[in-house]
Structures are given as C-alpha cells and as structure tokens.
Design a protein around this motif. Structure first.
Motif, short mmCIF file in Angstrom:
data_model
loop_
_atom_site.label_atom_id
_atom_site.label_comp_id
_atom_site.label_asym_id
_atom_site.label_seq_id
_atom_site.Cartn_x
_atom_site.Cartn_y
_atom_site.Cartn_z
N SER A 264 0.83 -1.20 0.00
CA SER A 264 0.00 0.00 0.00
C SER A 264 0.87 1.25 0.00
CB SER A 264 -0.91 0.02 1.24
OG SER A 264 -1.76 -1.12 1.26
N PHE A 265 0.51 2.22 -0.86
CA PHE A 265 1.26 3.46 -0.94
C PHE A 265 0.41 4.53 -1.61
CE2 PHE A 265 1.78 1.17 -4.83
CZ PHE A 265 1.80 2.12 -5.84
N SER A 266 0.45 5.75 -1.13
CA SER A 266 -0.18 6.92 -1.76
C SER A 266 -1.63 6.67 -2.18
CB SER A 266 0.64 7.36 -2.98
OG SER A 266 1.97 7.64 -2.62
N GLY A 267 -2.40 5.98 -1.35
CA GLY A 267 -3.80 5.72 -1.66
C GLY A 267 -4.03 4.48 -2.49
N PHE A 268 -2.97 3.87 -3.04
CA PHE A 268 -3.08 2.66 -3.84
C PHE A 268 -2.75 1.42 -3.00
CE2 PHE A 268 -2.43 5.77 -7.19
CZ PHE A 268 -3.26 5.32 -8.20
N THR A 269 -3.37 0.30 -3.32
CA THR A 269 -3.00 -1.00 -2.76
C THR A 269 -2.94 -2.01 -3.91
OG1 THR A 269 -4.05 -0.57 -0.62
CG2 THR A 269 -3.61 -2.86 -1.18
N TYR B 31 -7.85 1.75 -5.07
CA TYR B 31 -7.44 3.16 -5.00
C TYR B 31 -8.46 3.93 -4.19
CZ TYR B 31 -6.11 7.88 -6.35
OH TYR B 31 -5.73 9.19 -6.34
N GLN B 32 -7.98 4.58 -3.13
CA GLN B 32 -8.82 5.44 -2.31
C GLN B 32 -8.80 6.82 -2.95
OE1 GLN B 32 -10.35 4.03 0.54
NE2 GLN B 32 -11.64 5.85 0.45
N SER C 54 -10.84 9.38 -2.63
CA SER C 54 -11.05 10.41 -1.62
C SER C 54 -11.55 9.71 -0.36
CB SER C 54 -12.08 11.45 -2.10
OG SER C 54 -13.37 10.85 -2.21
#
Length: 343
Positions: free
Chosen positions: A230-235, A262-263, A265
């Motif tokens: 997981s990094f910068s909103g991505f997994t 992807y998060q 928001s």
C-alpha cells in the motif's frame, strides 16, 4: 457499540460479589447488513438471466457478540459468537446453524498470543481475504474456489495466533475428526507464516483436509502465498495457490489473482481484480474480471456498485457467486447495486 453486561452484574450483585469484578469486562454487539439488487446472466440450467434481491454481495450480512474479561497478568478471556443471515428475507444463511460465522472461546495474551476453541474461519481464509482487492465480495477470488465453501469455516477446531515479533507472526489450526476408530476422518491441519512491515505484507499458508467417515484416505491439499503493498492511496495485491489431492473439493490445478485498489477520496474507493483457475491435465480454465466502487455516506454506511464476468473454458463451470455454478463452458455476467451498513 459497547453494552455493559447488566444482567450478569445484577446476578453477581445478588450473590454478594463486588461489582468491581466486572470493571475490566465488556460485551460488544457488532455486525454488517448488506442488501442489493442483482442482475445475473446464465443463472439457470436453461441459460436464462435473473433479476432479484441479493444479500451480502459487497460484504457478508451478519451480527455478532464479542466479550472479553480481564483475568489479570495481561490475560483476557475472549468469546465470539456471530451468525450470517440473509437480509432480504431474514432467514439463516446456513439453516439449523445458529452461529454460522464463528463461535469460540479462549484466552488471549499480548506476549503469548491467542488460543481459542470452537468454530473458526480457516487459516486459509484469514490469509487470503487480506490480499483480495474485492475483500470478500461475492464476485471475487472466492468465486474460483481459492477457498471452497466447505473450507470457509472449520468446526470442532483449536486455533492459535502468535504475537507479532519483528513483523513476523504465525497461525495454526487443528480440527478433530471425532469419528470413532478413525481419527483422520474429517481432520483439518492448517498453518501460516506472515510478515508485515510498513505498507508491505506477505503470507505463506498450508491447508490439508481429510475426507469424512469412510473417506478419510481422501485429501485436499492447498499451498498458497499472497502479498500486498500500500502506498499513496493505492493498494496492489495478488496471490497464488496450488491444489492437489484426491478429495477434489475443487479440481486439481492452480489458481492465482491480482488486483489494485485506490482510495480516490475519503468518500470514494475503487477496486479492480483478475483471477484465473487452471485445471491440471486438461485445457479447462476459468478467468474472472471484477470491479467495484464504494461511496461512503458516513463512516458506517456506503453505497456500492459491483460488476463481474467469468469466462469458463472447457469443463469449467464456475459461477460469479462462490456458492453457485453455471453451465459447463458458459460465461456469466453479474451486476449488483446495493447499500452496506456497519454497526
């Protein structure tokens, strides 16, 4: 929500026991309710489509009771009782099983780990769901029998979870067959090793199941690995499993998957996933494609859209729902829109 065990406190007070004995005890009622509307192609033997209500499509619908009691010395007694049900009609998910999700009691200590006895999620389940981008949606890696429906839960079992040391933790499970004269009948042995550090996590898991009475020589053996980062909103996540043995809970072969989440928001989450099952010794295969979007109205309530397609080749007949099948060599398309509430 937290609920103080008032009835128990009254009973203990009546017996003359100080109420302070319950100062470090708690009972928690928790659960999820998920109801949607689903459109599914090739849903019947005649190849017809189906439109209807669906329960537990994004997450399982269940309620549970979790209890802890402080025994001193950093040791707690733990109890968990939870039951899956169908929110569209209120019926039990597994007829006749009151607590179909989990039902166990045990001891937990941060230094020595947690030991419980009863009905548990399998170790294979524990170490697959955390790498599934769709996270236990009905259209997900569970659709291709990465974990057969028979292996989601394990009755009559003892389960141990170790504490995490330098990012490493382990998990063991043993199911007693309980058949007179044949201790191997129905036996399940599982073990896993997991490593976690920062945004990275990986697991290796073994699961072996014997057949029931009269079929104890039959065996289903699964060896699986999974990882995510997981990094910068991505997994980004994925996994692989080798299936062998004569029990054939699902055909001998291998299955693997990969996905990304992807998060976008705080309110919007997107996920996409691809999985594949290859039979051993034949050209049969199933390839699935899944996508989902969840919009959070609050921390507890979300709207979702779930879509998937499975492409069966040769003798494969996997359905999008892990509890169903479709026609041999036939594809299946499904779309579900629903609402999920956590409590």
């Amino acid at each position: 929500m937290k609920v103080r065990p008032l009835a128990a406190a009254v009973a203990i007070a009546a017996a003359g026991t100080p109420l302070t004995a319950l100062a470090q005890s708690s009972v928690t009622l928790y659960g999820e309710i998920d109801t949607g509307i689903q459109y599914l192609t090739h849903a019947g033997t005649n190849g017809g489509s189906q439109l209807g209500m669906s329960t537990g499509s994004r997450q399982p619908t269940f309620f549970g009771i979790r209890a802890t009691e402080d025994l001193g010395g950093n040791t707690n007694a733990v109890v968990n009782l939870s039951s899956v049900f169908n929110s569209n009609d209120g019926s039990q998910f597994i007829p006749g099983v009151e607590f179909s999700n989990e039902a166990y009691v045990g001891l937990s200590n941060p230094t020595y780990g947690t030991l419980t006895a009863g009905r548990h999620f399998s170790v294979l389940f524990d170490n697959t769901i955390i790498y599934d981008a769709s996270y236990f949606a009905k259209y997900s890696v569970f659709s291709d029998n990465f974990i057969p429906a028979e292996n989601f839960w394990v009755d009559n079992s003892i389960k141990y979870k170790s504490p995490e040391i330098a990012g490493v933790s382990g998990e063991l499970l043993y199911k007693f067959g309980g058949v007179a004269g044949d201790n191997k009948a129905g036996r399940v042995i599982e073990a896993s090793l997991k490593y976690a550090s920062g945004g990275f996590m990986a697991s290796a898991t073994y699961s072996g199941s014997n057949g029931g009475a009269g079929m104890s020589s039959g065996r289903d053996t699964r060896a699986a690995i999974g990882a995510k980062y997981s990094f910068s909103g991505f997994t980004i996540s994925g996994g692989y499993e080798n299936i062998s043995g004569s029990l054939q809970l699902s055909p001998a072969g291998c299955t693997y998957f990969g996905g990304v989440g992807y998060q976008v928001s705080s309110a919007l989450n997107l996920n996409a996933e691809v999985y594949r099952y290859d039979y051993r010794g034949s050209n049969a295969s199933a390839t699935g494609y899944v996508g989902s979007a969840s919009y959070y109205l609050s921390k507890r309530t979300s709207l979702y859209l779930l879509a998937g397609y499975v492409d069966n080749r040769g003798a494969a007949n996997f359905g999008l729902n892990p509890y169903t099948t479709t026609g041999v060599g036939q594809g299946q398309l499904g779309v579900t829109a629903g609402i999920l509430h956590l409590f």
